[in-house]
Enzyme design. Structure first.
Site, PDB file in Angstrom:
ATOM      1  N   ASN A  21     -12.006   9.101  25.783  1.00  0.00           N
ATOM      2  CA  ASN A  21     -11.196  10.252  25.366  1.00  0.00           C
ATOM      3  C   ASN A  21     -12.062  11.470  25.060  1.00  0.00           C
ATOM      4  O   ASN A  21     -11.556  12.598  25.008  1.00  0.00           O
ATOM      5  CB  ASN A  21     -10.336   9.892  24.154  1.00  0.00           C
ATOM      6  CG  ASN A  21      -9.250   8.884  24.506  1.00  0.00           C
ATOM      7  OD1 ASN A  21      -8.850   8.768  25.659  1.00  0.00           O
ATOM      8  ND2 ASN A  21      -8.780   8.135  23.517  1.00  0.00           N
TER       9      ASN A  21
ATOM     10  N   ARG B  14      -3.807  -4.843   6.904  1.00  0.00           N
ATOM     11  CA  ARG B  14      -4.636  -3.678   6.587  1.00  0.00           C
ATOM     12  C   ARG B  14      -6.020  -4.048   6.063  1.00  0.00           C
ATOM     13  O   ARG B  14      -6.231  -5.114   5.512  1.00  0.00           O
ATOM     14  CB  ARG B  14      -3.941  -2.839   5.499  1.00  0.00           C
ATOM     15  CG  ARG B  14      -2.579  -2.291   5.908  1.00  0.00           C
ATOM     16  CD  ARG B  14      -2.716  -1.061   6.759  1.00  0.00           C
ATOM     17  NE  ARG B  14      -1.443  -0.574   7.284  1.00  0.00           N
ATOM     18  CZ  ARG B  14      -1.257   0.681   7.690  1.00  0.00           C
ATOM     19  NH1 ARG B  14      -2.236   1.556   7.625  1.00  0.00           N
ATOM     20  NH2 ARG B  14      -0.088   1.047   8.192  1.00  0.00           N
TER      21      ARG B  14
ATOM     22  N   ARG C  42       2.720   7.824  21.749  1.00  0.00           N
ATOM     23  CA  ARG C  42       2.601   6.692  22.675  1.00  0.00           C
ATOM     24  C   ARG C  42       3.759   6.796  23.655  1.00  0.00           C
ATOM     25  O   ARG C  42       4.885   6.455  23.333  1.00  0.00           O
ATOM     26  CB  ARG C  42       2.655   5.401  21.855  1.00  0.00           C
ATOM     27  CG  ARG C  42       2.416   4.125  22.618  1.00  0.00           C
ATOM     28  CD  ARG C  42       2.473   2.932  21.659  1.00  0.00           C
ATOM     29  NE  ARG C  42       1.244   2.767  20.910  1.00  0.00           N
ATOM     30  CZ  ARG C  42       0.227   1.998  21.305  1.00  0.00           C
ATOM     31  NH1 ARG C  42       0.302   1.335  22.449  1.00  0.00           N
ATOM     32  NH2 ARG C  42      -0.858   1.884  20.567  1.00  0.00           N
TER      33      ARG C  42
ATOM     34  N   ALA D 112      -0.391   3.770  14.245  1.00  0.00           N
ATOM     35  CA  ALA D 112      -0.750   2.805  15.294  1.00  0.00           C
ATOM     36  C   ALA D 112      -0.802   3.419  16.684  1.00  0.00           C
ATOM     37  O   ALA D 112      -0.545   2.757  17.675  1.00  0.00           O
ATOM     38  CB  ALA D 112       0.194   1.602  15.274  1.00  0.00           C
ATOM     39  N   CYS D 113      -1.157   4.707  16.757  1.00  0.00           N
ATOM     40  CA  CYS D 113      -1.336   5.371  18.060  1.00  0.00           C
ATOM     41  C   CYS D 113      -2.788   5.774  18.284  1.00  0.00           C
ATOM     42  O   CYS D 113      -3.074   6.642  19.104  1.00  0.00           O
ATOM     43  CB  CYS D 113      -0.438   6.600  18.160  1.00  0.00           C
ATOM     44  SG  CYS D 113       1.296   6.222  18.459  1.00  0.00           S
TER      45      CYS D 113
ATOM     46  N   GLY E 200       0.761  -1.248   0.000  1.00  0.00           N
ATOM     47  CA  GLY E 200       0.000   0.000   0.000  1.00  0.00           C
ATOM     48  C   GLY E 200       0.786   1.289   0.000  1.00  0.00           C
ATOM     49  O   GLY E 200       0.757   2.061  -0.962  1.00  0.00           O
ATOM     50  N   GLY E 201       1.504   1.553   1.098  1.00  0.00           N
ATOM     51  CA  GLY E 201       2.184   2.836   1.239  1.00  0.00           C
ATOM     52  C   GLY E 201       3.264   3.080   0.205  1.00  0.00           C
ATOM     53  O   GLY E 201       3.614   4.224  -0.086  1.00  0.00           O
TER      54      GLY E 201
ATOM     55  N   THR F 267      -7.181   6.298  13.879  1.00  0.00           N
ATOM     56  CA  THR F 267      -8.463   5.870  13.316  1.00  0.00           C
ATOM     57  C   THR F 267      -9.504   5.713  14.415  1.00  0.00           C
ATOM     58  O   THR F 267     -10.669   6.070  14.232  1.00  0.00           O
ATOM     59  CB  THR F 267      -8.291   4.558  12.523  1.00  0.00           C
ATOM     60  OG1 THR F 267      -7.354   4.790  11.462  1.00  0.00           O
ATOM     61  CG2 THR F 267      -9.597   4.089  11.926  1.00  0.00           C
ATOM     62  N   ASN F 268      -9.097   5.201  15.584  1.00  0.00           N
ATOM     63  CA  ASN F 268     -10.042   5.067  16.694  1.00  0.00           C
ATOM     64  C   ASN F 268     -10.614   6.423  17.100  1.00  0.00           C
ATOM     65  O   ASN F 268     -11.811   6.556  17.363  1.00  0.00           O
ATOM     66  CB  ASN F 268      -9.363   4.419  17.909  1.00  0.00           C
ATOM     67  CG  ASN F 268      -9.086   2.936  17.698  1.00  0.00           C
ATOM     68  OD1 ASN F 268      -9.564   2.335  16.746  1.00  0.00           O
ATOM     69  ND2 ASN F 268      -8.303   2.346  18.585  1.00  0.00           N
TER      70      ASN F 268
END
EC number: 4.1.1.32
Length: 609
Positions: free
Chosen positions: A518, A389, A420, A272-273, A221-222, A276-277
């Site tokens: 959050n 992914r 993180r 990965a921190c 992908g990237g 998206t969440n």
């Protein structure tokens, strides 16, 4: 074979001479069997996915569980961005700066031209026109990717506004970014293809002055979806520097108060921190709602009213699968469950569904990401690759904000930086002003993740979460951020905050529950913007006390909240030499304004002694 004898070259659906000349030049160099101009249609996508299934690249998933969805398993050597093989080939080495690999552009063009020679033999060369951001934008950012990968074409259709509409937007002479990609896996007559073609030799190269991207050897992908990091961040950051805007590695979140007032927040976190969440947040505070504008990239320009407006240049989500589940991110799961998704390097269940670490339910037997039988609890290896992914349309997100496709963008009230960090950094800190906020972003540190090559767990500086994505010198980038504030009415600029959801206690536990909770931290940030919330002045900025946060209904030890918000001068004094080391690495282009902020921080910490 000359370009005149390559099928498909004479049926181009455009009269753009510059594009046609480039396509002919690449075809003569790479020698494909045929050339196809993609139109982005459903029929074309169906045809390509069928081809990918026949080639063994795609495995069709259970239609009832994952409609119109597919699994791809990559070559084990081609699983992530390859920062060691990623280059910024500016005319002058100083303009690439210390964070990037550099090679003289003429030398790099020579090396890669030799690699491209005949590299598409036996394959189809696809011409993929696309637009980053809404097609109706005042200044649409157009591109054309030439690729020999059907996987790339299908994924670009999900991730960008791809096809005939983008080609039409170029007219006969419109500017576009040239993005050239080859797997580097030519096929001789009669040679059988492999499910995931790639090459051990890899280059992902950017030429910022000419706005070109050349990628070779990787199908991941990237490295291969050149509209993503290559264009949207590396080339776009160089464009933004020249044109007076910001191209950033940020989510865009819409937060709506009980009074129905909307606030738009941009947030920069390393891979990965929890980006998206947070982009798909489900607030736990009664009366507050959240909607998604984007989960990865924000382009911010000044509006006529002097505020910064952000657009999400992407058209889909290319999210990290492990850790995504119905508890951590139900909206991502609903987006995926709607179908039309390509999964890469996750595990497959016996009933034709997908699975990854962190997903609810643990099947007894799986086929892992390497295609092998996998029995859970019998091995320490992962069934899904840590950087596996999902690629899925943004339009399927149940919390998608109606403004997500607005050509004007959305007005940004707050910018969050976060990483993180187990220690030192409090749950949230407000910067004193814009320049202090730039200093916070410039010194951002985070523990290494699986999304890039390197040792997992070590802390590395990741300024504005842009370390792997800067298209020019990091010192000039910091100065550009400072100048953006200097040239604006600061009262209209977003407030800047520094967050850390990942602080741990002495026993190793997370001190803050995170995820939907959050929203309580964001509520304090919004109330600070509205001058409705208190905070205490500390050497590092304005930090709330536990009493300043809305903790009603939250089952958490008050001592944990205090510890999550603690500012420990002795820990920050240990941070100072690490920041100094980082500044030495940045070198002579470190702005005076950033150095001034560092000296002021040292002074404030000395007073706390």
């Amino acid at each position: 074979m000359t370009s005149a004898t390559i099928p498909g070259l004479d049926t181009a659906p455009t009269e753009h001479e510059g594009l046609l000349a480039w396509v002919r030049e690449v075809a003569e160099l790479t020698q494909p069997d045929r050339v196809v101009f993609t139109d982005g249609s459903e029929e074309e996508c169906a045809r390509l996915t069928e081809q990918l299934c026949e080639a063994g690249t795609f495995q069709k998933l259970n239609e009832e569980k994952k409609p119109n969805s597919y699994l791809a398993l990559s070559d084990p050597s081609d699983v992530a961005r390859v920062e060691s093989r990623t280059y910024i080939c500016s005319e002058r080495e100083i303009d690439a700066g210390p964070t990037n690999n550099w090679m003289d552009p003429a030398e790099m063009r020579g090396i890669m031209t030799d690699l491209y020679r005949g590299s598409m033999r036996g394959r189809t060369m696809y011409v993929v026109p696309f637009c980053m951001g809404p097609l109706e934008a005042e200044d649409p950012k157009l591109g054309v990717e030439i690729t020999d990968s059907e996987y790339v074409v299908v994924s670009m259709r999900t991730m960008t506004r791809m096809g005939q509409a983008a080609l039409d937007k170029m007219g006969t002479d419109g500017f576009f970014v040239k993005a050239l990609h080859s797997l580097g896996a030519p096929l001789e007559p009669g040679e059988k293809d492999v499910p995931w073609p790639c090459n051990d030799t890899k280059y992902i190269t950017h030429f910022p002055e000419t706005r070109e991207i050349w990628s070779y050897g990787s199908g991941y992908g990237g490295n291969a979806l050149l509209g993503k990091k290559c264009y949207s961040l590396r080339i776009a950051s160089a464009m933004a520097h020249d044109e007076g805007w910001l191209a950033e590695h940020m989510l865009i979140l819409k937060l709506i108060s009980p009074e129905n007032k909307a606030y738009f927040i941009a947030a920069a976190f390393p891979s990965a921190c929890g980006k998206t969440n947070l982009a798909m947040l489900q607030p736990t505070i009664p009366g507050w709602r959240a909607e998604t504008v984007g989960d990865d990239i924000a382009w911010m320009r000044f509006g006529k009213d002097g505020r910064l407006y952000a657009v999400n240049p992407e058209f889909g989500f290319f999210g990290v699968a492990p850790g995504t589940n119905w508890s951590s991110n139900p909206n991502a799961m609903k987006t995926i469950e709607a179908g039309n998704t390509v999964f890469t390097n996750v595990a497959k269940t016996d009933d034709g569904d997908v699975w990854w670490e962190g997903l609810e339910g643990e099947p007894d037997h799986l086929i892992d990401w390497k295609g092998n039988d996998y029995i859970l609890r019998e091995t320490e290896t992962k069934a899904a690759h840590p950087n596996s992914r999902y690629c899925t349309p943004i339009s399927q997100c149940p919390t998608l904000a109606p403004e997500w496709d607005d050509p004007q963008g959305v007005p940004i009230s707050a910018i969050l930086f976060g990483g993180r960090r187990k220690t030192t950094v409090p749950l949230i800190t407000q910067a004193r002003d814009w320049q202090h906020g730039v200093f916070i972003g410039a010194t951002l540190g985070s523990e290494q993740t699986a999304a890039a090559e390197g040792k997992v767990g070590t802390v590395r500086r990741d300024p504005m979460a842009m370390l792997p994505f800067l298209g020019y010198n990091v010192g000039d980038y910091f100065q550009h951020w400072i100048d953006i504030g200097k040239n604006a009415d600061e009262s209209k600029m977003p407030a800047v905050f520094f967050v850390n959801w990942f602080r741990r206690g002495d026993d190793g536990r997370f001190l803050w529950p995170g995820f939907g909770e959050n929203s309580r931290v964001l509520k304090w940030a919004i109330e600070r913007i509205e001058h409705k919330a208190d905070g205490r002045s500390t050497p590092i900025g304005i930090v709330p006390t536990a009493q300043d946060l809305d903790l009603e209904g939250l089952d958490v030890d008050p001592e944990d909240v205090d510890a999550a918000l603690a500012v420990k001068p002795e820990e920050w004094r240990q941070e100072l030499p690490l920041i100094e080391e980082w500044f030495e690495f940045v070198g002579e282009k470190l702005p005076t304004g950033i150095r001034d902020e560092f000296d002021a921080l040292k002074h404030r910490l000395a007073e706390e002694a």
